[in-house]
Design a protein around this motif. Structure first.
Motif, PDB file in Angstrom:
ATOM      1  N   GLY A 412       0.794  -1.220   0.000  1.00 44.92           N
ATOM      2  CA  GLY A 412       0.000   0.000   0.000  1.00 44.92           C
ATOM      3  C   GLY A 412       0.830   1.275   0.000  1.00 44.92           C
ATOM      4  N   PHE A 413       1.870   1.343   0.847  1.00 42.15           N
ATOM      5  CA  PHE A 413       2.693   2.547   0.915  1.00 42.15           C
ATOM      6  C   PHE A 413       3.430   2.808  -0.396  1.00 42.15           C
ATOM      7  CE2 PHE A 413       3.401   3.398   5.729  1.00 42.15           C
ATOM      8  CZ  PHE A 413       2.032   3.362   5.914  1.00 42.15           C
ATOM      9  N   LEU A 414       3.695   1.748  -1.163  1.00 43.24           N
ATOM     10  CA  LEU A 414       4.395   1.911  -2.443  1.00 43.24           C
ATOM     11  C   LEU A 414       3.432   2.051  -3.614  1.00 43.24           C
ATOM     12  CD1 LEU A 414       7.288  -0.703  -2.044  1.00 43.24           C
ATOM     13  CD2 LEU A 414       7.420   1.772  -1.767  1.00 43.24           C
ATOM     14  N   ASN A 415       2.130   2.215  -3.321  1.00 39.80           N
ATOM     15  CA  ASN A 415       1.113   2.357  -4.371  1.00 39.80           C
ATOM     16  C   ASN A 415       0.988   1.097  -5.218  1.00 39.80           C
ATOM     17  OD1 ASN A 415       0.026   4.810  -3.838  1.00 39.80           O
ATOM     18  ND2 ASN A 415       0.962   5.901  -5.549  1.00 39.80           N
ATOM     19  N   ARG A 416       1.366  -0.038  -4.681  1.00 38.08           N
ATOM     20  CA  ARG A 416       1.337  -1.272  -5.449  1.00 38.08           C
ATOM     21  C   ARG A 416       0.180  -2.157  -4.995  1.00 38.08           C
ATOM     22  NH1 ARG A 416       7.852  -2.664  -5.381  1.00 38.08           N
ATOM     23  NH2 ARG A 416       8.461  -1.052  -6.890  1.00 38.08           N
ATOM     24  N   SER A 439      10.541  -5.997  -1.589  1.00 34.52           N
ATOM     25  CA  SER A 439      11.290  -4.864  -2.132  1.00 34.52           C
ATOM     26  C   SER A 439      12.135  -4.260  -1.022  1.00 34.52           C
ATOM     27  CB  SER A 439      10.331  -3.809  -2.698  1.00 34.52           C
ATOM     28  OG  SER A 439      11.014  -2.604  -3.004  1.00 34.52           O
ATOM     29  N   LEU A 440      13.271  -3.667  -1.395  1.00 34.60           N
ATOM     30  CA  LEU A 440      14.110  -2.981  -0.405  1.00 34.60           C
ATOM     31  C   LEU A 440      13.660  -1.543  -0.158  1.00 34.60           C
ATOM     32  CD1 LEU A 440      17.709  -4.147  -1.494  1.00 34.60           C
ATOM     33  CD2 LEU A 440      16.195  -5.156   0.227  1.00 34.60           C
ATOM     34  N   TYR A 441      12.710  -1.063  -0.956  1.00 37.53           N
ATOM     35  CA  TYR A 441      12.284   0.339  -0.826  1.00 37.53           C
ATOM     36  C   TYR A 441      11.684   0.685   0.538  1.00 37.53           C
ATOM     37  CZ  TYR A 441      12.995   1.557  -5.771  1.00 37.53           C
ATOM     38  OH  TYR A 441      13.544   1.835  -7.003  1.00 37.53           O
ATOM     39  N   PRO A 442      10.777  -0.134   1.118  1.00 37.52           N
ATOM     40  CA  PRO A 442      10.181   0.282   2.400  1.00 37.52           C
ATOM     41  C   PRO A 442      11.213   0.555   3.483  1.00 37.52           C
ATOM     42  CG  PRO A 442       8.925  -1.531   1.463  1.00 37.52           C
ATOM     43  CD  PRO A 442      10.153  -1.381   0.612  1.00 37.52           C
ATOM     44  N   ASP A 530       4.684   2.440 -13.574  1.00 40.97           N
ATOM     45  CA  ASP A 530       4.701   1.851 -12.234  1.00 40.97           C
ATOM     46  C   ASP A 530       4.161   2.883 -11.259  1.00 40.97           C
ATOM     47  OD1 ASP A 530       5.365   0.886  -9.693  1.00 40.97           O
ATOM     48  OD2 ASP A 530       7.197  -0.080 -10.393  1.00 40.97           O
ATOM     49  N   PRO A 531       3.094   2.554 -10.503  1.00 43.90           N
ATOM     50  CA  PRO A 531       2.504   3.545  -9.583  1.00 43.90           C
ATOM     51  C   PRO A 531       3.443   3.979  -8.463  1.00 43.90           C
ATOM     52  CG  PRO A 531       1.533   1.363  -9.231  1.00 43.90           C
ATOM     53  CD  PRO A 531       2.359   1.275 -10.481  1.00 43.90           C
ATOM     54  N   THR A 532       4.540   3.250  -8.260  1.00 47.62           N
ATOM     55  CA  THR A 532       5.514   3.680  -7.246  1.00 47.62           C
ATOM     56  C   THR A 532       6.242   4.943  -7.688  1.00 47.62           C
ATOM     57  OG1 THR A 532       5.845   1.401  -6.494  1.00 47.62           O
ATOM     58  CG2 THR A 532       7.573   2.974  -5.959  1.00 47.62           C
ATOM     59  N   TYR A 533       6.344   5.126  -9.001  1.00 42.97           N
ATOM     60  CA  TYR A 533       7.092   6.261  -9.556  1.00 42.97           C
ATOM     61  C   TYR A 533       6.137   7.297 -10.159  1.00 42.97           C
ATOM     62  CZ  TYR A 533      10.947   2.883  -9.330  1.00 42.97           C
ATOM     63  OH  TYR A 533      11.865   1.964  -8.919  1.00 42.97           O
ATOM     64  N   VAL A 557      11.604   8.671 -10.415  1.00 42.87           N
ATOM     65  CA  VAL A 557      11.249   9.644  -9.384  1.00 42.87           C
ATOM     66  C   VAL A 557      10.082   9.066  -8.581  1.00 42.87           C
ATOM     67  CG1 VAL A 557      10.448  11.989  -8.923  1.00 42.87           C
ATOM     68  CG2 VAL A 557      11.997  11.552 -10.848  1.00 42.87           C
ATOM     69  N   VAL A 558      10.238   9.015  -7.268  1.00 35.81           N
ATOM     70  CA  VAL A 558       9.223   8.407  -6.408  1.00 35.81           C
ATOM     71  C   VAL A 558       7.946   9.243  -6.425  1.00 35.81           C
ATOM     72  CG1 VAL A 558       8.693   7.666  -4.055  1.00 35.81           C
ATOM     73  CG2 VAL A 558      11.010   7.399  -4.968  1.00 35.81           C
ATOM     74  N   HIS A 559       6.794   8.551  -6.523  1.00 32.59           N
ATOM     75  CA  HIS A 559       5.492   9.205  -6.625  1.00 32.59           C
ATOM     76  C   HIS A 559       5.182  10.016  -5.353  1.00 32.59           C
ATOM     77  CE1 HIS A 559       1.156   9.692  -7.202  1.00 32.59           C
ATOM     78  NE2 HIS A 559       1.340   9.313  -8.474  1.00 32.59           N
ATOM     79  N   PRO A 560       4.535  11.178  -5.506  1.00 37.69           N
ATOM     80  CA  PRO A 560       4.220  12.008  -4.332  1.00 37.69           C
ATOM     81  C   PRO A 560       3.388  11.268  -3.268  1.00 37.69           C
ATOM     82  CG  PRO A 560       3.910  13.272  -6.333  1.00 37.69           C
ATOM     83  CD  PRO A 560       4.216  11.880  -6.768  1.00 37.69           C
ATOM     84  N   LEU A 561       2.479  10.364  -3.671  1.00 37.07           N
ATOM     85  CA  LEU A 561       1.699   9.626  -2.677  1.00 37.07           C
ATOM     86  C   LEU A 561       2.582   8.695  -1.839  1.00 37.07           C
ATOM     87  CD1 LEU A 561      -1.604   8.695  -4.559  1.00 37.07           C
ATOM     88  CD2 LEU A 561      -1.307  10.325  -2.687  1.00 37.07           C
ATOM     89  N   VAL A 562       3.604   8.122  -2.478  1.00 39.78           N
ATOM     90  CA  VAL A 562       4.555   7.279  -1.740  1.00 39.78           C
ATOM     91  C   VAL A 562       5.333   8.144  -0.747  1.00 39.78           C
ATOM     92  CG1 VAL A 562       6.539   5.738  -1.933  1.00 39.78           C
ATOM     93  CG2 VAL A 562       4.717   5.661  -3.659  1.00 39.78           C
ATOM     94  N   ILE A 563       5.742   9.322  -1.195  1.00 42.04           N
ATOM     95  CA  ILE A 563       6.435  10.262  -0.299  1.00 42.04           C
ATOM     96  C   ILE A 563       5.559  10.582   0.906  1.00 42.04           C
ATOM     97  CG2 ILE A 563       7.363  12.610  -0.112  1.00 42.04           C
ATOM     98  CD1 ILE A 563       9.096  10.844  -1.812  1.00 42.04           C
ATOM     99  N   LYS A 564       4.268  10.804   0.658  1.00 42.73           N
ATOM    100  CA  LYS A 564       3.340  11.130   1.742  1.00 42.73           C
ATOM    101  C   LYS A 564       3.142   9.940   2.668  1.00 42.73           C
ATOM    102  CE  LYS A 564      -1.411  12.699   2.547  1.00 42.73           C
ATOM    103  NZ  LYS A 564      -2.702  13.067   1.901  1.00 42.73           N
ATOM    104  N   ASN A 565       3.016   8.747   2.093  1.00 40.61           N
ATOM    105  CA  ASN A 565       2.783   7.554   2.910  1.00 40.61           C
ATOM    106  C   ASN A 565       3.910   7.309   3.906  1.00 40.61           C
ATOM    107  OD1 ASN A 565       0.359   7.013   1.622  1.00 40.61           O
ATOM    108  ND2 ASN A 565       1.284   5.641   0.109  1.00 40.61           N
TER     109      ASN A 565
END
Length: 583
Positions: A412-416, A439-442, A530-533, A557-565
């Motif tokens: 959810g936090f990664l928009n996936r 994923s290593l992103y979280p 990719d909704p993450t970007y 570039v990371v999506h603004p919603l991911v930045i907010k999450n």
């Protein structure tokens, strides 16, 4: 490992010899324990000794002194016996009802007759129970111990389970009678020592309880004893009851407590049995003090230790460790009588270890291995180290995040979309650790979120594993090594991540597409949705191995919603690559 604190002078008195600190450290090493620390407390010197976690017989002064005296040849190997002579008309009985089957089904008991406690031995008696509760008993969840003044109660005893409102007694060190429900409420509010144990039974419809022939409550296991059977320095006869979820652990704990303190009985090292009558009418007695046999091979001992010991020499060494043995030198068989205190001996290798300890680890011969071979670094670890070094040289700081995360963070936090690709924990203790990351992103984005006070830009990388479902794998899942990096600043820094990708490709000897050399893999980029970007600001990294294109990673570039999450204050660009393709 458990640590036992002993008064130095009292310890040396038991050993009948004064040692310097260095001499005692060497004695501990020779026996396989460690003098961890030396403290001065209230004008006395206290030795803190590290004990192996499976040596329950060494968790008290009595056990350590007994073992070291045998090791030093001051005492023979002790013989533990059953003495029912004081039972008179018959053994004490513990009658078990079928109500306990679903709560805490196992109970075993013993009696110590004609004990002589002093302040030191009484405190050691309490301390041993506490250490066992924190060790093999797993904070009373598996086993709990109750000890009672036998002269204050009268058998036969009953092990039952009742509704908490129906259990009324005066708890240990209290004056007023309460029911079990009131007791739990009081403990929850006022007793930080017992409060951690309430969860073991508080949600059960019935609580286990032990009563005597008159219905007086002796114990509410695994929480607290009744005050009526409280043990004091004047107690002469001790009734020990051990309730448990597991029969084997129950006997180990009972044997340890009973045997360690049977040395203070009028007939030393003797224990009186108790008859356990099951709900179906069958009966047995406890404790079980018979030795069990463990058979090993003389040639196996010599081969593993690099020695040429005879049967007589092995027997002598085992005697130092408190183990009697016999055997046949022609058959090269060694039969060891394992006493009830040595539950750590499970396999012939454990016997061989005791032979090595008694012989002296420092005395074992040093020789080159019979087989000469060359070792080399694991290829995946070699590649991992190379990427870690190059990422650091590129100006990024390494992070090491947790392999477990929540489903919300992973998807959810990664928009996936949650595509059920991750390995989920069946009974997670907390929502924060519900599954293995895919994923290593979280982990990296959470790390940045926790370090936003630092000067920008923040440049982090991690080379670690993700966990993916794989029906073809033996375990149903597999690990994949990945490299991820995140750049966080007031501007996106897409070009920084792009440059980082180009540098990693050059380090891996992967050339840009269109390079005339045909003997090397080449890479190119393609747009990625990719909704993450951020839309239109992401790319797939495609590498052609032997002419076959493979998507090995992606960045953008990371999506603004991911930045907010992830509650970040600045924009980010990130890349994630599967490095196992480059092995």
């Amino acid at each position: 490992m458990p640590v036992v604190s002993l008064d130095r002078d009292h310890l040396f008195g038991g050993l009948e010899k004064k040692y310097t600190q260095e001499e005692f450290e060497q004695l501990c090493f020779d026996y396989g324990v460690e003098l961890d620390d030396v403290l001065e407390e209230d004008g006395r010197t206290v030795y803190k000794i590290d004990i192996p976690a499976n040596r329950y017989d060494l968790l008290c002064y009595e056990g350590i002194v007994r073992a070291l005296r045998v090791f030093l040849g001051k005492d023979p190997v002790p013989e533990y016996t059953v003495d029912n002579s004081a039972a008179g008309g018959g053994l004490q009985e513990m009658r078990v009802t079928d109500a306990v089957a679903g709560v805490r089904p196992v109970v075993v008991c013993a009696v110590l007759r004609n004990l002589s406690f002093d302040e030191r031995s009484y405190q050691s008696f309490i301390d041993l129970q506490d250490k066992l509760h924190h060790n093999i008993c797993r904070r009373r969840t598996l086993v709990s111990i109750g000890t009672h003044d036998l002269d204050a109660v009268k058998g036969p005893f009953v092990y039952d389970a009742r509704a908490p409102e129906d259990i009324r007694f005066v708890p240990l060190s209290k004056e007023n009678e309460v029911n079990a429900r009131e007791l739990f409420d009081n403990i929850r509010s006022n007793d930080i020592h017992l409060k951690p144990y309430l969860h073991i039974i508080e949600n059960e419809p019935k609580y286990p309880v032990i009563t005597d022939s008159s219905g007086t409550v002796l114990s509410l296991p695994p929480i607290i004893n009744g005050n009526i059977s409280r043990i004091t320095l004047n107690t002469k006869n001790v009734f020990i009851e051990v309730t448990a979820m597991d029969q084997t652990k129950a006997h180990i704990v009972l044997n340890t407590v009973a045997i360690m303190f049977s040395q203070y009985c009028k007939n030393p090292l003797s224990v009186e049995e108790v008859k356990i009558v099951a709900a179906d009418g069958s009966s047995s007695t406890s404790p079980v003090l018979e030795s069990r046999e463990c058979v090993t091979n003389l040639s196996a001992i010599n081969k593993l230790l690099g020695l040429q010991l005879s049967l007589a020499e092995v027997q002598k060494l085992l005697m130092r460790m408190g183990l009697k043995s016999h055997g046949d030198e022609e058959k090269e068989e060694v039969v060891v009588a394992v006493p009830p205190t040595r539950s750590d001996i499970l396999h012939p290798c454990d016997v061989i270890e005791d032979v090595a300890i008694a012989y002296g680890f420092n005395e074992l011969p040093v020789q080159p291995p019979p087989t000469i071979s060359l070792g080399k670094q694991n290829p995946l670890m070699q590649l991992t180290d190379k990427l870690r070094l190059e990422s650091a040289l590129a100006g990024f700081t390494e992070a090491l995040s947790l392999s477990l995360c929540s489903r919300e963070e992973n998807f959810g936090f990664l928009n996936r979309e949650d595509n059920n690709s991750g390995v989920t924990i069946a009974n997670p203790k907390t929502q924060e650790f519900q599954m293995g990351r895919t994923s290593l992103y979280p982990g990296l984005l959470k790390t940045i979120g926790s370090n936003q006070k630092h000067k920008l830009p923040l440049k982090l990388f991690e080379v670690s594993d993700v966990i993916l479902k794989d029906p073809s794998a033996e375990a149903g899942a597999r690990n994949r090594r990945r490299l991820a990096a995140v750049y966080c600043d007031r501007v996106s820094g897409f070009e920084v991540i792009h440059g980082f990708v180009d540098r990693i490709m050059r380090v891996l000897d992967v050339l840009p597409a269109g390079t005339p050399r045909k003997d090397k893999p080449v890479y190119h980029l393609e747009p990625r949705d990719d909704p993450t970007y951020f839309k239109g600001r992401a790319a797939n990294l495609i590498v052609a191995f032997d002419g076959k294109p493979v998507v090995v990673g992606h960045f953008g570039v990371v999506h603004p919603l991911v930045i907010k999450n992830f509650k970040l204050s600045n924009v980010c660009s990130a890349v994630e690559l599967d490095v196992e393709y480059f092995l």
